[in-house]
Each structure stands twice: as structure tokens, then as C-alpha cells.
Motif scaffolding. Structure first.
Motif, PDB file in Angstrom:
ATOM      1  N   LEU A   1     120.208  47.354  -5.577  1.00  0.00           N
ATOM      2  CA  LEU A   1     119.528  47.321  -6.887  1.00  0.00           C
ATOM      3  C   LEU A   1     119.054  45.928  -7.275  1.00  0.00           C
ATOM      4  CD1 LEU A   1     118.714  48.769  -9.573  1.00  0.00           C
ATOM      5  CD2 LEU A   1     120.940  48.064 -10.456  1.00  0.00           C
ATOM      6  N   VAL A   2     119.912  44.929  -7.100  1.00  0.00           N
ATOM      7  CA  VAL A   2     119.532  43.600  -7.585  1.00  0.00           C
ATOM      8  C   VAL A   2     118.328  43.059  -6.813  1.00  0.00           C
ATOM      9  CG1 VAL A   2     121.130  42.250  -6.141  1.00  0.00           C
ATOM     10  CG2 VAL A   2     120.449  41.397  -8.373  1.00  0.00           C
TER      11      VAL A   2
ATOM     12  N   LEU B   1     115.208  44.774  -8.180  1.00  0.00           N
ATOM     13  CA  LEU B   1     114.790  44.203  -9.468  1.00  0.00           C
ATOM     14  C   LEU B   1     114.168  42.820  -9.271  1.00  0.00           C
ATOM     15  CD1 LEU B   1     117.804  45.245 -11.733  1.00  0.00           C
ATOM     16  CD2 LEU B   1     115.588  46.367 -11.528  1.00  0.00           C
TER      17      LEU B   1
ATOM     18  N   LEU C   1     120.235  34.879  -3.545  1.00  0.00           N
ATOM     19  CA  LEU C   1     120.688  36.243  -3.820  1.00  0.00           C
ATOM     20  C   LEU C   1     121.050  36.965  -2.519  1.00  0.00           C
ATOM     21  CD1 LEU C   1     120.907  37.521  -6.590  1.00  0.00           C
ATOM     22  CD2 LEU C   1     118.598  38.431  -6.322  1.00  0.00           C
TER      23      LEU C   1
ATOM     24  N   LYS D   1     124.401  35.797  -1.286  1.00  0.00           N
ATOM     25  CA  LYS D   1     125.503  36.397  -2.056  1.00  0.00           C
ATOM     26  C   LYS D   1     125.777  37.832  -1.601  1.00  0.00           C
ATOM     27  CE  LYS D   1     126.828  37.351  -6.868  1.00  0.00           C
ATOM     28  NZ  LYS D   1     127.831  36.423  -7.359  1.00  0.00           N
ATOM     29  N   TYR D   2     124.695  38.580  -1.376  1.00  0.00           N
ATOM     30  CA  TYR D   2     124.854  40.011  -1.051  1.00  0.00           C
ATOM     31  C   TYR D   2     124.635  40.303   0.437  1.00  0.00           C
ATOM     32  CZ  TYR D   2     125.098  40.563  -6.028  1.00  0.00           C
ATOM     33  OH  TYR D   2     125.505  40.462  -7.330  1.00  0.00           O
TER      34      TYR D   2
ATOM     35  N   VAL E   1     126.424  40.870   3.012  1.00  0.00           N
ATOM     36  CA  VAL E   1     127.144  41.967   3.683  1.00  0.00           C
ATOM     37  C   VAL E   1     126.423  43.299   3.478  1.00  0.00           C
ATOM     38  CG1 VAL E   1     129.297  43.306   3.653  1.00  0.00           C
ATOM     39  CG2 VAL E   1     129.370  40.816   3.539  1.00  0.00           C
TER      40      VAL E   1
ATOM     41  N   ASP F   1     131.312  31.505 -11.866  1.00  0.00           N
ATOM     42  CA  ASP F   1     130.402  31.298 -10.730  1.00  0.00           C
ATOM     43  C   ASP F   1     130.278  32.573  -9.889  1.00  0.00           C
ATOM     44  OD1 ASP F   1     129.767  28.771 -11.381  1.00  0.00           O
ATOM     45  OD2 ASP F   1     131.245  27.818 -10.061  1.00  0.00           O
ATOM     46  N   ASN F   2     131.390  33.248  -9.680  1.00  0.00           N
ATOM     47  CA  ASN F   2     131.379  34.484  -8.895  1.00  0.00           C
ATOM     48  C   ASN F   2     132.180  35.541  -9.645  1.00  0.00           C
ATOM     49  OD1 ASN F   2     131.061  36.323  -6.703  1.00  0.00           O
ATOM     50  ND2 ASN F   2     133.123  35.776  -6.009  1.00  0.00           N
ATOM     51  N   GLY F   3     131.526  36.598 -10.046  1.00  0.00           N
ATOM     52  CA  GLY F   3     132.240  37.641 -10.778  1.00  0.00           C
ATOM     53  C   GLY F   3     131.283  38.680 -11.306  1.00  0.00           C
TER      54      GLY F   3
ATOM     55  N   TYR G   1     120.400  37.308 -12.626  1.00  0.00           N
ATOM     56  CA  TYR G   1     120.896  37.935 -11.401  1.00  0.00           C
ATOM     57  C   TYR G   1     122.038  37.154 -10.724  1.00  0.00           C
ATOM     58  CZ  TYR G   1     116.684  40.637 -12.128  1.00  0.00           C
ATOM     59  OH  TYR G   1     115.709  41.436 -12.673  1.00  0.00           O
ATOM     60  N   LYS G   2     122.529  36.135 -11.408  1.00  0.00           N
ATOM     61  CA  LYS G   2     123.598  35.312 -10.808  1.00  0.00           C
ATOM     62  C   LYS G   2     124.842  36.159 -10.510  1.00  0.00           C
ATOM     63  CE  LYS G   2     126.522  31.353 -11.833  1.00  0.00           C
ATOM     64  NZ  LYS G   2     126.944  30.414 -12.890  1.00  0.00           N
ATOM     65  N   ASN G   3     125.214  36.985 -11.461  1.00  0.00           N
ATOM     66  CA  ASN G   3     126.342  37.906 -11.304  1.00  0.00           C
ATOM     67  C   ASN G   3     125.938  39.258 -11.895  1.00  0.00           C
ATOM     68  OD1 ASN G   3     128.640  36.428 -10.164  1.00  0.00           O
ATOM     69  ND2 ASN G   3     128.468  35.164 -12.006  1.00  0.00           N
ATOM     70  N   PRO G   4     126.536  40.346 -11.439  1.00  0.00           N
ATOM     71  CA  PRO G   4     126.195  41.641 -12.026  1.00  0.00           C
ATOM     72  C   PRO G   4     126.407  41.675 -13.542  1.00  0.00           C
ATOM     73  CG  PRO G   4     127.442  41.957 -10.029  1.00  0.00           C
ATOM     74  CD  PRO G   4     127.465  40.481 -10.308  1.00  0.00           C
TER      75      PRO G   4
ATOM     76  N   VAL H   1     132.643  40.035  -3.639  1.00  0.00           N
ATOM     77  CA  VAL H   1     131.374  40.011  -4.373  1.00  0.00           C
ATOM     78  C   VAL H   1     131.209  41.346  -5.083  1.00  0.00           C
ATOM     79  CG1 VAL H   1     128.859  39.866  -4.195  1.00  0.00           C
ATOM     80  CG2 VAL H   1     130.265  38.466  -2.717  1.00  0.00           C
ATOM     81  N   ALA H   2     130.857  41.279  -6.362  1.00  0.00           N
ATOM     82  CA  ALA H   2     130.604  42.517  -7.121  1.00  0.00           C
ATOM     83  C   ALA H   2     129.123  42.854  -7.061  1.00  0.00           C
ATOM     84  CB  ALA H   2     131.039  42.328  -8.573  1.00  0.00           C
ATOM     85  N   ARG H   3     128.845  44.135  -7.003  1.00  0.00           N
ATOM     86  CA  ARG H   3     127.450  44.584  -6.855  1.00  0.00           C
ATOM     87  C   ARG H   3     127.256  45.858  -7.678  1.00  0.00           C
ATOM     88  NH1 ARG H   3     126.237  48.022  -2.901  1.00  0.00           N
ATOM     89  NH2 ARG H   3     128.093  47.374  -1.752  1.00  0.00           N
ATOM     90  N   ILE H   4     126.166  45.905  -8.464  1.00  0.00           N
ATOM     91  CA  ILE H   4     125.854  47.108  -9.255  1.00  0.00           C
ATOM     92  C   ILE H   4     124.880  47.973  -8.468  1.00  0.00           C
ATOM     93  CG2 ILE H   4     124.811  48.027 -11.372  1.00  0.00           C
ATOM     94  CD1 ILE H   4     125.178  45.354 -12.686  1.00  0.00           C
ATOM     95  N   GLU H   5     125.120  49.263  -8.485  1.00  0.00           N
ATOM     96  CA  GLU H   5     124.141  50.206  -7.928  1.00  0.00           C
ATOM     97  C   GLU H   5     124.007  51.391  -8.883  1.00  0.00           C
ATOM     98  OE1 GLU H   5     122.386  49.287  -5.494  1.00  0.00           O
ATOM     99  OE2 GLU H   5     123.621  47.835  -4.406  1.00  0.00           O
TER     100      GLU H   5
ATOM    101  N   ALA I   1     122.582  47.977 -16.375  1.00  0.00           N
ATOM    102  CA  ALA I   1     122.629  47.544 -14.978  1.00  0.00           C
ATOM    103  C   ALA I   1     121.560  46.453 -14.868  1.00  0.00           C
ATOM    104  CB  ALA I   1     122.359  48.703 -14.028  1.00  0.00           C
TER     105      ALA I   1
ATOM    106  N   ASP J   1     132.289  44.171  -2.505  1.00  0.00           N
ATOM    107  CA  ASP J   1     132.175  43.883  -1.065  1.00  0.00           C
ATOM    108  C   ASP J   1     133.145  42.751  -0.737  1.00  0.00           C
ATOM    109  OD1 ASP J   1     130.013  45.673  -0.819  1.00  0.00           O
ATOM    110  OD2 ASP J   1     128.583  44.094  -1.366  1.00  0.00           O
ATOM    111  N   GLU J   2     133.747  42.837   0.441  1.00  0.00           N
ATOM    112  CA  GLU J   2     134.623  41.723   0.870  1.00  0.00           C
ATOM    113  C   GLU J   2     134.179  41.223   2.221  1.00  0.00           C
ATOM    114  OE1 GLU J   2     138.755  41.357  -0.048  1.00  0.00           O
ATOM    115  OE2 GLU J   2     138.788  43.370  -0.867  1.00  0.00           O
TER     116      GLU J   2
END
Lengths: 78, 334
Positions: A29-30, A33, A59, A62-63, A65, B96-98, B125-128, B172-176, B319, B333-334
Motif C-alpha cells: 500500500l505505501v 500511495l 521507503l 524500509k519495506y 522484505v 524513528d521506527n514504529g 510515509y516515514k512510519n505507518p 517493521v510495521a506495514r499497513i495493508e 491507512a 515484518d522481521e
């Protein structure tokens, strides 16, 4: 040698992505966008290609993976 | 491999209180009277009494609160109340990351302001940026929705509240999103200003009154309009048709320079959702939060159906931007 997760920043595909010459539909998604943001800026004087690549690359790092399938389609090998 | 889904739970007030007193970091949804009774602690909340539930039918429940516990997933957190002025800095004040979990009150100035302007927020878009719009019981339209800053034990009908969380560097957190609606290519709508209310607009290039078009074509407004954001299907839901002014009001804004399409008809929300969520569960490793729209709760009759997830319904999903009628989740994600 271990393959890095993100293709090098000097690959021309990054330019194609931010200028939307390459119309790739990301799964994430990111990224969708962010590409939409580039599309909206296209044709205006608001787009700074180097800065846009920096933003997209950051970006993508960061993503990384979750973007491997997309990178495979876009960059094939790196 | 299937995703692990961290289950959020509908809890009685005593159990929720124990979690708060135990220092857990929580997002809580429920009826206003219950949220008012919760003690000070590391939580934020929003009024919403409708819940969809795994392995049982969803329901409106004013005797329990719905609790998402982020404690085990995060490294650090802070809670802030934001007004219209400070909301635009939401992405600058996080870690910074979250991720940032935002709750907005429905149909207030701050809600509209966010929807129209969030795409210009610095470091968006730095963090969700995930979250929900609070709401109220649909039968008791008289009450305003409320947001709760549990850390200060304050509530508001006009201000937003955010839980900003940090994650370990390895995470890392990710929105979908999961959108069951698909665009029908018959007609597209364009507007000439960013707006929640549309009177005249372009439909397939012709200048037409949207209200009249909907009446003439007998458009089912329980389906949203859909806009393609470079692969992401973004819904905008109809709120009402105003007979007096012949205007159409939406729950999210329509933006100029975009094309909005009507939706194809669905046979079953539940079946369409199951088809799409199966791919998600295959792809993801860990999902720590999900929410779904009150409009999907009504449209999909989630009071009679189980979609395999539990969550609080929302009066708008966040979102990064404001969405309507969309299942939204936060993956790690790890």
C-alpha cells in the motif's frame, strides 16, 4: 557474496518509477500511495527527480522484505 | 505458511481495567459510558459499540469494550492529544521506527481537515499511520463520538488522540488493505475541487448533476465509489442524497484530477472477503491489528456472519489517508 535486498540506487528503473514511465503496480500500500504522489506531480514543476528517487529508495529499504516480488518484476537481476 | 493473527478481544470492564492497571499499552473501543469508567493508564480509545467477531456473529455491545493490546509488539510508546493545528505534525513527533495509531472523532472539523489535507503532511510515509474514526450507536444519532486519552483521563468530541509506538530495529510495521469492491468501468466521475459534497460533476466527460444521475440510474449507494491509486483501490462511500439541494454527500472527500468509478455488484460480501483474505493470510507473517468499516458491517451483515477476524468497526479507516468501507490491517515484518 550475499545479494542485497534492494537494487542499487543508480539503476535506471528508479528514475522510470518516479517519473512513472514504468507503470508498475506495487502490492504494498505505501508504495502504491507514493507512486500515486509522483503521478500527481508529473508534468508540474514540483518534481525533483533525485529527491524523489531518494524518497522511494528510502521507503523501499524500509519495506525491502515485503517488496522482493515487486523488485524481481521491475529489476529482474541486481 | 499462514499468518499469525494477534487476536483482539471483547472484554468486560473489570478485565479491561485490570489490563490498564497492569500497565498494558492498549487501544480500546466501546460505548462512551464504559470508556468513561476506565482508569488512567497507557491507553487510547474511541466510541464505537459495533464489533465483528471470529467464530461468532458480530454485534452491538454496550456491556463490553474491545481491546487491542500492543504491549508485546512494541518497544516504547507515547500518547498525545491533537487539535486541528497540531494534527499535521503527527508524523514528525513519532519514533524513528514504529507506527502511529490515530483516532478521530466523526464528522467534526478535525475529521474533514484530516481527510482533505493528510496527503500534504510532512514525513507521512516515514512510519505507518493507521487508525479509525470513532462513531456512535446508529439508533442514537443524538450523541457525538468521542476520543479518549487514557494517559490523561481526558475525552473529547473535537480532538484526535494518537498512540505513537516504536518497534525494535529488527521489526517493521506495514499497513495493508483488503477491498472487496471492484470498479465497474461504465461511468467515471470527476470533480473540480476537493470536496465531501458534490452537486454537478463530469460523468464520462459530460457535465451532470450527480444526485439526478443516481436517481435516474437507480444507483445502489450502499456500494462505494472507487478510485485507483496506482494499484490501491480507494473507496469513497455515499453518506446521503440531499433532496432539497440535489447534492450528494460522501464520508470521504473526492479529489480533483482523479477518476471515481461506481462498484460492480457483489453476490456476497462474506464470500468475496474470504477469497481476498486467503491470499493475505498466505502472504503475511504476523498481523497485530485489523479494523473494518461500519458500512461493511451493515453491507455484509456481519451481525449474522463471521469473516474469521475480530475487530471494532469504524466510521472511517485510516491507512495514511481516510478510507471508507475497507478492511485495514497492520502487519509486522522481521
Amino acid at each position: 557474496m550475499t545479494k542485497t535486498l534492494v537494487p542499487p540506487k543508480d539503476r535506471k528503473e528508479w528514475t522510470f518509477l518516479v517519473t512513472t514511465k514504468l507503470d508498475h503496480k506495487f502490492q504494498n500500500l505505501v508504495m502504491q500511495l507514493k507512486i500515486m504522489e509522483f503521478k500527481q506531480k508529473k508534468g508540474t514543476d514540483k518534481i525533483d527527480i533525485m529527491q524523489s528517487i531518494d524518497e522511494l529508495y528510502e521507503l523501499s529499504t524500509k519495506y525491502a522484505v515485503s517488496l522482493q516480488n515487486d523488485f524481481q518484476v521491475i529489476f529482474k537481476k541486481w | 505458511m499462514g499468518a499469525r493473527v494477534q487476536e483482539s478481544k471483547l472484554l468486560d470492564i473489570r478485565t479491561a481495567t485490570e489490563l490498564i492497571l497492569g500497565g498494558r499499552v492498549l487501544v480500546i473501543s466501546g460505548d462512551e459510558n464504559l470508556l468513561e469508567r476506565l482508569p488512567k493508564g497507557n491507553w487510547i480509545g474511541g466510541t464505537i459499540p459495533y464489533f465483528y467477531l471470529k467464530n461468532e456473529c458480530g454485534r452491538m455491545d454496550k456491556s463490553k469494550v474491545f481491546v487491542t493490546d500492543f504491549t508485546e509488539s512494541i518497544n516504547d510508546f507515547k500518547i498525545l492529544t491533537l487539535d486541528e493545528e497540531t494534527l499535521s505534525s503527527i508524523c514528525l513527533t513519532g519514533f524513528d521506527n514504529g507506527f502511529n495509531f490515530l483516532i478521530l472523532p466523526a464528522l467534526q472539523s478535525i475529521h474533514y481537515n484530516f481527510a482533505l489535507n493528510v496527503r500534504h503532511y510532512e514525513d507521512l510515509y516515514k512510519n505507518p499511520l493507521i487508525g479509525l474514526v470513532a462513531g456512535t450507536s446508529l439508533e442514537e444519532n443524538k450523541n457525538l463520538s468521542k476520543t479518549f486519552n487514557g494517559y490523561l483521563k481526558e475525552s473529547s468530541t473535537t480532538q484526535a488522540v494518537v498512540l505513537q509506538c516504536s518497534l525494535l530495529p529488527s521489526k517493521v510495521a506495514r499497513i495493508e488493505i483488503v477491498n472487496v469492491f471492484e470498479q465497474s468501468d461504465d461511468f467515471y466521475i470527476e470533480v473540480f475541487e476537493d470536496t465531501f459534497k458534490v452537486k454537478d460533476c463530469l460523468i464520462n466527460g459530460d457535465w451532470i448533476n450527480l444526485y439526478q444521475f443516481i436517481k435516474d440510474k437507480e444507483v445502489d449507494i450502499s456500494y462505494p465509489l472507487i478510485c485507483d491509486y496506482s494499484g490501491a483501490s480507494v473507496n469513497v462511500s455515499f453518506q446521503l442524497l440531499v433532496n432539497e439541494t440535489k447534492e450528494v454527500v460522501f464520508y470521504a472527500p473526492l479529489f480533483k484530477n482523479k477518476r471515481y468509478y461506481f462498484s460492480k455488484k457483489l453476490d456476497s460480501y462474506q464470500q468475496s472477503f474470504q477469497a481476498k483474505i486467503a491470499e493475505v493470510l498466505e502472504r503475511e507473517t504476523l498481523i497485530i491489528y485489523n479494523c473494518n468499516s461500519i458500512l461493511n458491517y451493515l453491507f455484509g451483515e456481519l451481525h449474522k456472519n463471521d469473516i474469521g477476524f475480530s475487530g471494532a468497526t469504524t466510521f472511517g479507516e485510516i491507512a495514511y489517508c481516510l478510507l471508507n468501507q475497507t478492511f485495514t490491517y497492520l502487519a509486522i515484518d522481521e
